[in-house]
Design a protein around this motif. Structure first.
Motif, mmCIF file in Angstrom:
data_model
loop_
_atom_site.group_PDB
_atom_site.id
_atom_site.type_symbol
_atom_site.label_atom_id
_atom_site.label_comp_id
_atom_site.label_asym_id
_atom_site.label_seq_id
_atom_site.Cartn_x
_atom_site.Cartn_y
_atom_site.Cartn_z
ATOM 1 N N PRO A 100 0.787 -1.233 0.000
ATOM 2 C CA PRO A 100 0.000 0.000 0.000
ATOM 3 C C PRO A 100 0.818 1.283 0.000
ATOM 4 C CG PRO A 100 -0.221 -1.179 2.092
ATOM 5 C CD PRO A 100 0.454 -2.100 1.149
ATOM 6 N N ILE A 101 2.033 1.273 0.550
ATOM 7 C CA ILE A 101 2.805 2.510 0.584
ATOM 8 C C ILE A 101 3.800 2.610 -0.575
ATOM 9 C CG2 ILE A 101 2.590 2.743 3.078
ATOM 10 C CD1 ILE A 101 5.463 1.780 3.358
ATOM 11 N N GLN A 102 3.791 1.635 -1.484
ATOM 12 C CA GLN A 102 4.784 1.629 -2.551
ATOM 13 C C GLN A 102 4.216 1.912 -3.942
ATOM 14 O OE1 GLN A 102 6.972 -2.077 -2.353
ATOM 15 N NE2 GLN A 102 7.599 -1.709 -0.225
ATOM 16 N N ARG A 103 2.938 1.699 -4.165
ATOM 17 C CA ARG A 103 2.410 1.777 -5.532
ATOM 18 C C ARG A 103 2.631 3.153 -6.176
ATOM 19 N NH1 ARG A 103 2.546 -2.140 -8.338
ATOM 20 N NH2 ARG A 103 1.704 -0.643 -9.844
ATOM 21 N N GLY A 104 2.435 4.213 -5.418
ATOM 22 C CA GLY A 104 2.580 5.547 -5.991
ATOM 23 C C GLY A 104 4.016 6.010 -6.122
ATOM 24 N N GLY A 105 4.944 5.246 -5.563
ATOM 25 C CA GLY A 105 6.348 5.643 -5.585
ATOM 26 C C GLY A 105 7.212 4.834 -6.537
ATOM 27 N N ILE A 106 6.602 4.029 -7.385
ATOM 28 C CA ILE A 106 7.373 3.197 -8.313
ATOM 29 C C ILE A 106 8.007 4.077 -9.384
ATOM 30 C CG2 ILE A 106 7.198 1.383 -10.052
ATOM 31 C CD1 ILE A 106 5.053 0.090 -8.308
ATOM 32 N N LEU A 107 9.309 3.906 -9.576
ATOM 33 C CA LEU A 107 10.051 4.747 -10.508
ATOM 34 C C LEU A 107 9.841 4.307 -11.949
ATOM 35 C CD1 LEU A 107 11.523 5.490 -7.826
ATOM 36 C CD2 LEU A 107 13.630 5.631 -9.162
ATOM 37 N N ILE B 141 1.319 -8.007 0.271
ATOM 38 C CA ILE B 141 0.504 -8.255 1.461
ATOM 39 C C ILE B 141 1.462 -8.518 2.611
ATOM 40 C CG2 ILE B 141 -1.226 -9.744 2.523
ATOM 41 C CD1 ILE B 141 -2.274 -8.029 0.230
ATOM 42 N N PHE B 142 1.278 -7.845 3.731
ATOM 43 C CA PHE B 142 2.238 -7.964 4.829
ATOM 44 C C PHE B 142 2.293 -9.401 5.339
ATOM 45 C CE2 PHE B 142 4.038 -7.299 9.039
ATOM 46 C CZ PHE B 142 5.033 -6.383 8.754
ATOM 47 N N PRO B 143 3.494 -10.002 5.391
ATOM 48 C CA PRO B 143 3.613 -11.401 5.819
ATOM 49 C C PRO B 143 3.035 -11.614 7.223
ATOM 50 C CG PRO B 143 5.668 -10.643 4.840
ATOM 51 C CD PRO B 143 4.796 -9.433 4.995
ATOM 52 N N GLY B 144 2.175 -12.599 7.339
ATOM 53 C CA GLY B 144 1.584 -12.949 8.628
ATOM 54 C C GLY B 144 0.247 -12.302 8.915
ATOM 55 N N ILE C 61 -6.285 -7.237 5.737
ATOM 56 C CA ILE C 61 -5.175 -6.979 4.826
ATOM 57 C C ILE C 61 -5.335 -5.592 4.209
ATOM 58 C CG2 ILE C 61 -4.762 -9.407 4.257
ATOM 59 C CD1 ILE C 61 -6.310 -8.942 1.643
ATOM 60 N N LYS C 62 -4.192 -4.962 3.937
ATOM 61 C CA LYS C 62 -4.165 -3.686 3.233
ATOM 62 C C LYS C 62 -3.472 -3.894 1.897
ATOM 63 C CE LYS C 62 -2.690 0.010 5.243
ATOM 64 N NZ LYS C 62 -1.847 0.902 6.069
ATOM 65 N N LEU C 63 -3.954 -3.193 0.884
ATOM 66 C CA LEU C 63 -3.322 -3.281 -0.429
ATOM 67 C C LEU C 63 -3.626 -2.020 -1.221
ATOM 68 C CD1 LEU C 63 -5.876 -3.937 -2.493
ATOM 69 C CD2 LEU C 63 -5.600 -6.235 -1.577
ATOM 70 N N ASN C 64 -2.943 -1.895 -2.347
ATOM 71 C CA ASN C 64 -3.093 -0.717 -3.193
ATOM 72 C C ASN C 64 -2.979 -1.157 -4.646
ATOM 73 O OD1 ASN C 64 -2.960 1.833 -4.428
ATOM 74 N ND2 ASN C 64 -1.723 2.704 -2.786
ATOM 75 N N THR C 65 -3.910 -0.727 -5.472
ATOM 76 C CA THR C 65 -3.923 -1.131 -6.887
ATOM 77 C C THR C 65 -3.397 -0.054 -7.820
ATOM 78 O OG1 THR C 65 -6.191 -0.304 -7.144
ATOM 79 C CG2 THR C 65 -5.919 -2.633 -6.519
ATOM 80 N N TYR C 66 -2.915 1.061 -7.288
ATOM 81 C CA TYR C 66 -2.549 2.185 -8.148
ATOM 82 C C TYR C 66 -1.522 1.776 -9.211
ATOM 83 C CZ TYR C 66 -1.313 6.748 -9.869
ATOM 84 O OH TYR C 66 -1.109 7.814 -10.701
ATOM 85 N N GLY C 67 -1.803 2.126 -10.448
ATOM 86 C CA GLY C 67 -0.879 1.862 -11.540
ATOM 87 C C GLY C 67 -0.952 0.478 -12.135
ATOM 88 N N LEU C 68 -1.715 -0.429 -11.537
ATOM 89 C CA LEU C 68 -1.878 -1.755 -12.116
ATOM 90 C C LEU C 68 -2.837 -1.688 -13.304
ATOM 91 C CD1 LEU C 68 -2.237 -4.038 -8.955
ATOM 92 C CD2 LEU C 68 -0.172 -3.563 -10.281
#
Length: 406
Positions: free
Chosen positions: A25-32, A365-368, A373-380
């Motif tokens: 969730p905190i990485q989708r918008g920061g993909i280079l 998805i955070f292990p464990g 669950i939290k997730l983010n679909t941005y850019g997919l």
């Protein structure tokens, strides 16, 4: 330290950067994008940005065009003044600290903020010696902020003889449920009462359209590594012109022996912002793409894909998307009791879901974590979103969980 101990730091390589679909969730918008990955390598050396720093201020460098980027960023977010910071949270610390410096001695400085504010907003207030008063939300399952209560909370503090308002902070989209709160209401309340309005745009600036002054924002914080396709740590802080001197005052100190002074340095950022290379240059390199993607049309497409996934996952027994519906962001949280039930009997316990998704080429998805669950679909792509939905359903069916037909 011998070689065996040091060897663990050699040839570091990120495992999840090998063609996986990443839902973090905190990485989708920061993909280079590819061009920014090249810039990352080119400007990876320490102080690489400062080859042509002629004034002693990073924000005034013209080659590469840092000063022009800062000017363009202000236009992009509809504010007057901008400067890079180490992160959005550093921007919040800077803003709150400077606003608190205006409070008379003997008064308790207070910040009103939303009940879903990021923990760093609380810590920024704590670092500045500022107390906080929260505006509540309506609780499970929607967690909608009761924005009208900003007025009552502000009035309580303004009526107190012992307290003084520092400002009001709103999280544009929260990090837990992805609820997007319209800042217009809070902006109007703050300006009617003469209270500075701070907006945390870490999860919105760079992925959705926004103009700060149009909605009454006095201070804005943004995150490059969360939402503007840049490496971290990097953020931006912006303000209305009337707060320029408060936020970015020139140094006035003078050495008592040497007589040294530094009048061109900004004392609140210890001279100039501490983003001397790759983080800022990747932000600049990605900026044209960010401008292109942060439009109403493209954001509508992104939200549609998120809603598609949410609808598909809710066909799994017991799964429920939390937060507002229909959802207005690509970051989402789901209650997933069926996966928690599976974990109780599974030899891998809560890690089974992470492992089975990874076997299907999906990470993030955070292990464990299986209770929710939290997730983010941005850019997919839509195809990728459909594949993610299919995989979650397959895992549920393989473990005997009911999945209703689409």
């Amino acid at each position: 330290m011998d070689e065996n101990e040091l060897s663990q730091f050699r040839n570091l390589c990120r495992e999840n950067d090998k063609g996986y679909i990443n839902l973090q969730p905190i990485q989708r918008g920061g993909i280079l994008p590819p061009e920014s990955k090249k810039v990352l390598q080119s400007y990876g050396d320490g102080y690489s940005l400062c080859d042509f720093c002629f004034t002693g201020r990073m924000d005034e460098i013209e080659n590469p065009p840092v000063s022009k980027f800062i000017e363009f960023f202000s236009k992009f977010v509809g504010m007057d003044v901008s400067i890079p910071t180490g992160s959005s949270r550093e921007g919040a610390r800077l803003i709150i600290s400077q606003l608190a410096s205006r409070i008379p001695k003997g008064k308790e400085p207070v910040l009103v903020l939303d009940g879903l504010a990021h923990y760093s907003s609380f810590l920024a207030a704590e670092a500045a010696g500022v107390s906080v008063v929260e505006v509540p939300h309506d609780g499970n399952p929607t967690y909608l902020l009761q924005v009208d209560q900003y007025a009552a909370k502000i009035d309580e503090i303004m009526d107190s003889s012992k307290q003084e308002m520092v400002g009001a902070l709103l999280t544009h989209s929260d990090y837990l449920y992805g609820n997007v709160t319209d800042p217009k209401v809070v902006g109007r309340i703050c300006h009617d009462k003469g209270v500075p309005f701070i907006l945390n745009g870490a999860y919105t600036i760079g992925i959705m359209p926004f103009k700060g002054k149009h909605v009454g924002v006095d201070f804005l914080t943004a995150s490059g590594h969360k939402s503007m396709a840049s490496s971290g740590p990097i953020g931006m802080v912006a303000c209305a012109s009337e707060y320029r001197e408060l936020l970015l005052p020139p140094s006035q100190i003078k050495g008592d022996w040497s007589g040294r002074t530094f009048p061109h340095k900004i004392h609140t950022v210890l001279g100039c912002p501490s983003v001397y290379g790759a983080p800022l240059l990747t932000l600049m390199s990605s900026f044209p793409r960010v401008v292109e993607r942060a439009t109403a049309t493209k954001w509508k497409e992104e939200v549609a894909k998120a809603r598609l996934l949410a609808g598909e996952l809710e066909h799994i027994q017991g799964v429920m998307q939390l937060g507002c519906k229909p959802h207005e962001h690509t970051l989402m949280q789901f209650n997933t009791p069926a996966f928690q039930d599976i974990a109780r009997e599974h030899p891998k316990k809560g890690y089974f879901l992470y492992r089975e998704l990874k076997e299907r080429g999906i990470v993030g998805i955070f292990p464990g974590m299986v209770k929710s669950i939290k997730l983010n679909t941005y850019g997919l792509s839509r195809k990728q979103v459909q594949y993610v939905a299919r995989c979650f359903k397959e895992i549920a069916l393989e473990h005997g969980v009911d999945v209703s037909p689409a």
